[in-house]
Motif scaffolding. Structure first.
Motif, short mmCIF file in Angstrom:
data_model
loop_
_atom_site.label_atom_id
_atom_site.label_comp_id
_atom_site.label_asym_id
_atom_site.label_seq_id
_atom_site.Cartn_x
_atom_site.Cartn_y
_atom_site.Cartn_z
N ILE A 28 0.86 -1.20 0.00
CA ILE A 28 0.00 0.00 0.00
C ILE A 28 0.89 1.24 0.00
CG2 ILE A 28 -1.84 1.25 1.20
CD1 ILE A 28 -2.74 -1.40 2.35
N LEU A 29 0.62 2.14 -0.95
CA LEU A 29 1.39 3.36 -1.09
C LEU A 29 0.52 4.51 -0.61
CD1 LEU A 29 2.18 2.21 -4.65
CD2 LEU A 29 3.83 2.21 -2.79
N ILE A 30 1.10 5.40 0.18
CA ILE A 30 0.27 6.42 0.84
C ILE A 30 0.88 7.81 0.71
CG2 ILE A 30 -0.80 7.09 3.06
CD1 ILE A 30 -0.30 4.12 3.95
N ARG A 31 0.07 8.76 0.30
CA ARG A 31 0.45 10.18 0.42
C ARG A 31 -0.17 10.70 1.70
NH1 ARG A 31 1.20 14.07 -3.62
NH2 ARG A 31 0.78 15.53 -1.93
N TYR A 32 0.58 11.47 2.49
CA TYR A 32 0.06 11.87 3.80
C TYR A 32 -0.10 13.37 4.01
CZ TYR A 32 5.08 12.24 5.10
OH TYR A 32 6.40 12.57 5.16
N GLN A 33 0.40 14.21 3.11
CA GLN A 33 0.22 15.67 3.28
C GLN A 33 0.39 16.35 1.94
OE1 GLN A 33 4.11 15.59 2.43
NE2 GLN A 33 3.41 17.67 2.90
N GLY A 34 0.18 17.68 1.94
CA GLY A 34 0.33 18.45 0.71
C GLY A 34 -0.83 18.17 -0.23
N GLY A 35 -0.66 18.58 -1.46
CA GLY A 35 -1.72 18.38 -2.44
C GLY A 35 -1.10 18.31 -3.81
N HIS A 36 -1.78 18.94 -4.80
CA HIS A 36 -1.22 18.88 -6.15
C HIS A 36 -0.22 20.03 -6.39
CE1 HIS A 36 -4.49 21.64 -6.62
NE2 HIS A 36 -4.44 21.69 -7.94
N ASN A 37 0.29 20.60 -5.29
CA ASN A 37 1.51 21.42 -5.39
C ASN A 37 2.71 20.51 -5.64
OD1 ASN A 37 1.18 20.32 -2.82
ND2 ASN A 37 1.93 22.09 -1.70
N GLY A 62 -1.01 -3.83 -9.48
CA GLY A 62 -1.52 -4.58 -8.31
C GLY A 62 -1.30 -3.90 -6.97
N LYS A 63 -0.88 -2.65 -6.97
CA LYS A 63 -0.69 -1.95 -5.69
C LYS A 63 -1.93 -1.11 -5.38
CE LYS A 63 3.62 -3.26 -5.93
NZ LYS A 63 4.16 -4.34 -5.12
N VAL A 203 -8.47 4.79 8.63
CA VAL A 203 -7.93 4.24 9.87
C VAL A 203 -8.19 2.72 9.92
CG1 VAL A 203 -8.12 4.27 12.40
CG2 VAL A 203 -8.10 6.43 11.11
N ARG A 204 -9.44 2.36 9.61
CA ARG A 204 -9.78 0.94 9.62
C ARG A 204 -9.06 0.19 8.49
NH1 ARG A 204 -15.85 -0.32 9.13
NH2 ARG A 204 -15.41 -0.61 6.93
N PHE A 205 -9.05 0.83 7.32
CA PHE A 205 -8.44 0.21 6.15
C PHE A 205 -6.96 -0.14 6.43
CE2 PHE A 205 -6.26 0.59 2.00
CZ PHE A 205 -7.05 -0.25 1.23
N LEU A 206 -6.24 0.78 7.04
CA LEU A 206 -4.81 0.52 7.29
C LEU A 206 -4.60 -0.41 8.48
CD1 LEU A 206 -3.19 4.00 6.49
CD2 LEU A 206 -3.34 1.97 5.05
N ARG A 207 -5.49 -0.31 9.47
CA ARG A 207 -5.36 -1.24 10.62
C ARG A 207 -5.54 -2.68 10.13
NH1 ARG A 207 -9.41 0.57 14.20
NH2 ARG A 207 -10.79 -1.03 13.35
N GLU A 208 -6.56 -2.88 9.29
CA GLU A 208 -6.80 -4.24 8.79
C GLU A 208 -5.66 -4.71 7.88
OE1 GLU A 208 -11.66 -4.02 9.16
OE2 GLU A 208 -10.79 -4.07 7.13
N ALA A 209 -5.16 -3.77 7.06
CA ALA A 209 -4.06 -4.14 6.16
C ALA A 209 -2.83 -4.55 6.96
CB ALA A 209 -3.72 -2.95 5.25
N MET A 210 -2.53 -3.80 8.02
CA MET A 210 -1.36 -4.12 8.84
C MET A 210 -1.56 -5.46 9.55
SD MET A 210 0.24 -0.59 10.27
CE MET A 210 -1.20 0.40 10.45
N ALA A 211 -2.80 -5.72 9.98
CA ALA A 211 -3.08 -7.00 10.65
C ALA A 211 -2.84 -8.17 9.70
CB ALA A 211 -4.51 -7.01 11.16
N GLN A 212 -3.01 -7.92 8.39
CA GLN A 212 -2.76 -8.98 7.40
C GLN A 212 -1.29 -9.01 6.95
OE1 GLN A 212 -5.40 -8.00 4.16
NE2 GLN A 212 -7.20 -8.09 5.48
N GLY A 213 -0.46 -8.18 7.59
CA GLY A 213 0.98 -8.19 7.26
C GLY A 213 1.33 -7.42 6.00
N LYS A 214 0.42 -6.55 5.54
CA LYS A 214 0.72 -5.75 4.34
C LYS A 214 1.79 -4.71 4.67
CE LYS A 214 -2.52 -7.29 1.46
NZ LYS A 214 -3.96 -7.20 1.66
#
Ligand code: GDP
Ligand code: IMO
Ligand code: MG
Length: 425
Positions: A28-37, A62-63, A203-214
């Motif tokens: 899972i690839l994540i952007r966490y701040q900023g925008g289309h700057n 597939g990501k 929050v749920r999406f990433l918690r579940e992903a981490m629980a699956q070892g992603k």
């Protein structure tokens, strides 16, 4: 294992390229701040792709790419970017997820960004994308979040309130014509309907992903010296680009971050106004700008260039807690006879080793340089550290010693293959 990749200078360090190289091993690839700057370039098989809001690793099939709550989203820009990816054969319908807590950029944010720039005493040189004004609304608790935007019952009321407030502001401060509410509502309701299928409870999406070892790969935008708190304020962007922003901007706890990689160019650049202590004179500026193709990936503006500044990079290593650093664009220095590295700032009789908060103090500082011999050999074909010319190895080793952390990746060209790394994951 979850990794944060963060810019350790003034942005445009080559984060997009580093993310693309590391993304192969991420889920899972994540952007966490900023925008289309942001403009993050990835080049694969000679074909260039510039990511603005979508995480840069998505050219790998597939990501999943998540746009976190800390990002400010211009829906029109995001939809255009999704269409461009779709044309490249990426299944964006499956791949792109959006946090329901991210804030939305509206055309009035962009208008205010441009008006503020043209009326403030000293320009900041913003990208004019409405980033600052959108974060202002967020902090003032007057913003519209994706959850509100995609709720057809709530959105009209929230938008009307916002438009009425902005119209009062436009008239009183700038004597500008008002925003037409009905037209804006119709257009943006259309965007909301198209984005709604991508919205998740992150929050749920990433918690579940981490629980699956992603494995998560978090991508900073901008850079440490553009961070709202730790950069050259006020010549900064309006978010926390540093690693701390990865937790607040993606809804994961600090303990879920296992590795932090800072990215530096082998020299320094910045686009927009504000201090750049090691800035080149006109001749070197022209040479490095041309060789490094130093023009903004978002606005096309020429970037200002200078020598590698170890005071800046050390500040970034500390503030972000970098475990290691990736060095890009080493090849741009291939033709230099000698290369300078700034190791401190001289202020009268004192030498500062810390980056000063007071820009007046910084203005009185002169960089202290150490000079190293160049290598005058092409580096773009090197497949390992040992294959670099001896003086290039020496330069990299010196940077490593000054930074105090290992260099985990070296990039010697813009293409995906032109990089070699040690174990990053
Ligand atoms: P980002 O914002 O940090 O992702 O960086 P940008 O994409 O805005 O700017 C980096 C530029 O340098 C892009 O044009 C990249 O294609 C290019 N680039 C990245 N790594 C290298 C490298 O090692 N050598 C050269 N010559 N170009 C590189
Ligand atoms: P990436 O992610 C370089 C700069 C702008 C301006 C300041 C504030 O590609 O490294 P803003 O529009 O954010 O309010 O502008 O920040 N800036 C960047 N400079 N790279 C970026 O992103 C930047 N994003 C914003 O030039 O000086
Ligand atoms: Mg960029």
């Amino acid at each position: 294992m979850n990794i944060v990749v963060v810019g350790a200078q003034w942005g445009d360090e080559g984060k997009g390229k580093v993310i693309d190289v590391l993304a192969e091993e991420a889920d899972i690839l994540i952007r966490y701040q900023g925008g289309h700057n942001a403009g993050h370039t990835v080049i694969v098989d000679g074909e260039e792709f510039i990511f603005h809001l979508i995480p840069s690793g998505l050219l790998h099939q597939g990501k999943v790419g998540l746009i976190g709550n800390g990002v400010v989203i211009d829906p029109e820009a995001l939809l255009e970017e999704m269409s461009r990816l779709q044309r490249r054969g990426i299944d964006v319908q499956q791949a792109v997820k959006i946090s329901d807590q991210a804030h939305v950029i509206f055309p009035y944010h962009k208008r205010l960004d441009l008006l503020e720039e043209s009326t403030r005493p000293g320009r900041l040189g913003t990208t004019g994308r409405g980033i600052g004004p959108c974060y202002v609304d967020k902090v003032a608790r007057a913003g519209i979040r994706i959850a509100d935007f995609c709720n057809p019952q709530a959105f009209p009321k929230k938008l009307r309130q916002a438009v009425e407030e902005k119209n009062r502001l436009l008239k009183a401060l700038y004597n500008e014509p008002p925003i037409a509410y009905e037209e804006l509502l119709a257009r943006y309701s259309g965007f909301a309907a198209r984005l709604a299928p991508h919205v998740v409870n992150e929050v749920r999406f990433l918690r579940e992903a981490m629980a699956q070892g992603k494995r998560l790969l978090l991508e900073g935008a901008q850079g440490t010296l553009l961070d709202l708190d730790h950069g050259t304020y006020p010549y900064v962007t309006s978010s926390n680009a540093t690693a701390g922003g990865a937790c607040t901007g993606a809804g994961i706890p600090p303990t879920a971050i296992h590795r932090i990689i800072g990215v530096v160019k082998a020299y320094t650049t910045r686009v927009g106004e504000g201090p750049l202590p090691t800035e080149f004179g006109p001749e070197l500026m022209q040479r490095i700008r041309t060789k490094g193709n130093e023009f903004g990936a978002t606005t096309g503006r020429p970037r200002r260039c200078g020598w590698f500044d170890a005071v800046v990079a050390r500040h970034a290593v500390w503030v972000n807690g970098c475990h290691s650093v990736a060095v890009t664009k080493l090849d741009v220095l291939d033709e230099m006879d000698t290369i300078n590295i700034c190791t401190g700032y001289r202020n009268g009789t004192k030498t500062l080793e810390e980056f000063p908060a007071d820009l007046e103090v910084l203005g009185h500082c002169a960089p202290v340089y150490e000079q190293l011999p160049g290598w005058r050999t092409k580096t773009c074909d090197a497949a390992s550290f040992e294959e670099l010319p001896a003086n290039a190895q020496r330069y990299v080793k010196r940077l490593e010693a000054l930074l105090g952390v290992p260099i985990c990746l070296i990039s010697t060209g813009s293409g995906r293959e032109q990089a070699f790394k040690t174990a990053c994951w």
